[in-house]
Design a protein around this motif. Structure first.
Motif, PDB file in Angstrom:
ATOM      1  N   ASP A 226       0.866  -1.172   0.000  1.00 26.73           N
ATOM      2  CA  ASP A 226       0.000   0.000   0.000  1.00 26.73           C
ATOM      3  C   ASP A 226       0.905   1.224   0.000  1.00 26.73           C
ATOM      4  N   LEU A 227       1.006   1.879  -1.148  1.00 23.72           N
ATOM      5  CA  LEU A 227       1.910   3.018  -1.279  1.00 23.72           C
ATOM      6  C   LEU A 227       1.471   4.221  -0.462  1.00 23.72           C
ATOM      7  N   GLU A 228       0.241   4.219  -0.006  1.00 20.33           N
ATOM      8  CA  GLU A 228      -0.270   5.343   0.770  1.00 20.33           C
ATOM      9  C   GLU A 228      -0.270   5.075   2.277  1.00 20.33           C
ATOM     10  N   GLN A 229       0.295   3.934   2.689  1.00 16.50           N
ATOM     11  CA  GLN A 229       0.344   3.654   4.128  1.00 16.50           C
ATOM     12  C   GLN A 229       1.152   4.735   4.835  1.00 16.50           C
TER      13      GLN A 229
ATOM     14  N   SER B  76       5.435   6.913   2.326  1.00 16.08           N
ATOM     15  CA  SER B  76       6.743   6.539   1.785  1.00 16.08           C
ATOM     16  C   SER B  76       7.340   7.676   0.969  1.00 16.08           C
ATOM     17  N   LEU B  77       6.506   8.422   0.244  1.00 13.17           N
ATOM     18  CA  LEU B  77       7.024   9.531  -0.557  1.00 13.17           C
ATOM     19  C   LEU B  77       7.574  10.650   0.320  1.00 13.17           C
ATOM     20  N   ILE B  78       6.870  10.985   1.364  1.00 10.52           N
ATOM     21  CA  ILE B  78       7.363  12.039   2.266  1.00 10.52           C
ATOM     22  C   ILE B  78       8.690  11.608   2.896  1.00 10.52           C
ATOM     23  N   ILE B  79       8.755  10.365   3.324  1.00 13.29           N
ATOM     24  CA  ILE B  79       9.988   9.854   3.948  1.00 13.29           C
ATOM     25  C   ILE B  79      11.147   9.885   2.959  1.00 13.29           C
TER      26      ILE B  79
ATOM     27  N   ARG C 160       4.834   5.038 -10.007  1.00 17.18           N
ATOM     28  CA  ARG C 160       3.748   4.153  -9.586  1.00 17.18           C
ATOM     29  C   ARG C 160       2.505   4.931  -9.142  1.00 17.18           C
ATOM     30  N   ASN C 161       2.473   6.208  -9.500  1.00 16.29           N
ATOM     31  CA  ASN C 161       1.304   7.071  -9.277  1.00 16.29           C
ATOM     32  C   ASN C 161       0.928   7.268  -7.814  1.00 16.29           C
ATOM     33  N   VAL C 162       1.935   7.358  -6.966  1.00 18.78           N
ATOM     34  CA  VAL C 162       1.666   7.657  -5.566  1.00 18.78           C
ATOM     35  C   VAL C 162       1.073   9.070  -5.483  1.00 18.78           C
ATOM     36  N   GLN C 163       0.255   9.302  -4.482  1.00 17.98           N
ATOM     37  CA  GLN C 163      -0.326  10.638  -4.292  1.00 17.98           C
ATOM     38  C   GLN C 163       0.772  11.609  -3.858  1.00 17.98           C
TER      39      GLN C 163
ATOM     40  N   ALA D 234       5.567  15.916   0.656  1.00 19.80           N
ATOM     41  CA  ALA D 234       6.894  15.507   0.188  1.00 19.80           C
ATOM     42  C   ALA D 234       7.667  16.711  -0.344  1.00 19.80           C
ATOM     43  N   LEU D 235       6.976  17.619  -1.031  1.00 16.54           N
ATOM     44  CA  LEU D 235       7.637  18.808  -1.572  1.00 16.54           C
ATOM     45  C   LEU D 235       8.195  19.681  -0.447  1.00 16.54           C
TER      46      LEU D 235
END
Length: 106
Positions: free
Chosen positions: A30-33, A41-44, A60-63, A74-75
């Motif tokens: 789950d990429l949004e966990q 995961s993106l923010i990390i 993989r089109n994560v939000q 994340a930005l």
């Protein structure tokens, strides 16, 4: 929202690109966990400066515009930590510069 089971977010936090890619290839992630602070995961990956993982997650089109419990995206994390290439990658992927403050209701 799924709370972190430990494995995937820890691999992202550790910066192990090979391990992260293996987990992604095996599927079922789950990429949004989120972790206990609401970080995805993106923010990390953005905060840690791991461009390869950020790139893979964007593919993989994560939000891109999810906010953690402090209202960080994340930005914001990439900019705060001086990871300019990651900030550029996020912007090119569609990350928004301005978002409503979901934490403070503004």
């Amino acid at each position: 929202m799924t709370v972190n089971d430990g494995g995937f977010l820890n691999a992202v936090r550790d910066g192990s690109c090979t391990h992260v890619l293996n987990l992604l290839e095996n599927g079922g992630i789950d990429l949004e966990q989120r972790d206990q602070n609401g970080q995805t995961s993106l923010i990390i990956a953005a905060e840690k400066g791991n461009l390869e993982i950020v790139h893979e997650l964007i593919k993989r089109n994560v939000q891109l515009n999810v906010q953690d419990e402090d209202g960080w995206t994340a930005l914001i994390a990439a900019c705060k930590e001086g990871h300019h290439e990651i900030a550029k990658e996020l912007l090119e992927g569609g990350a928004k510069v301005q978002l409503p403050d979901l934490v403070n209701g503004e």
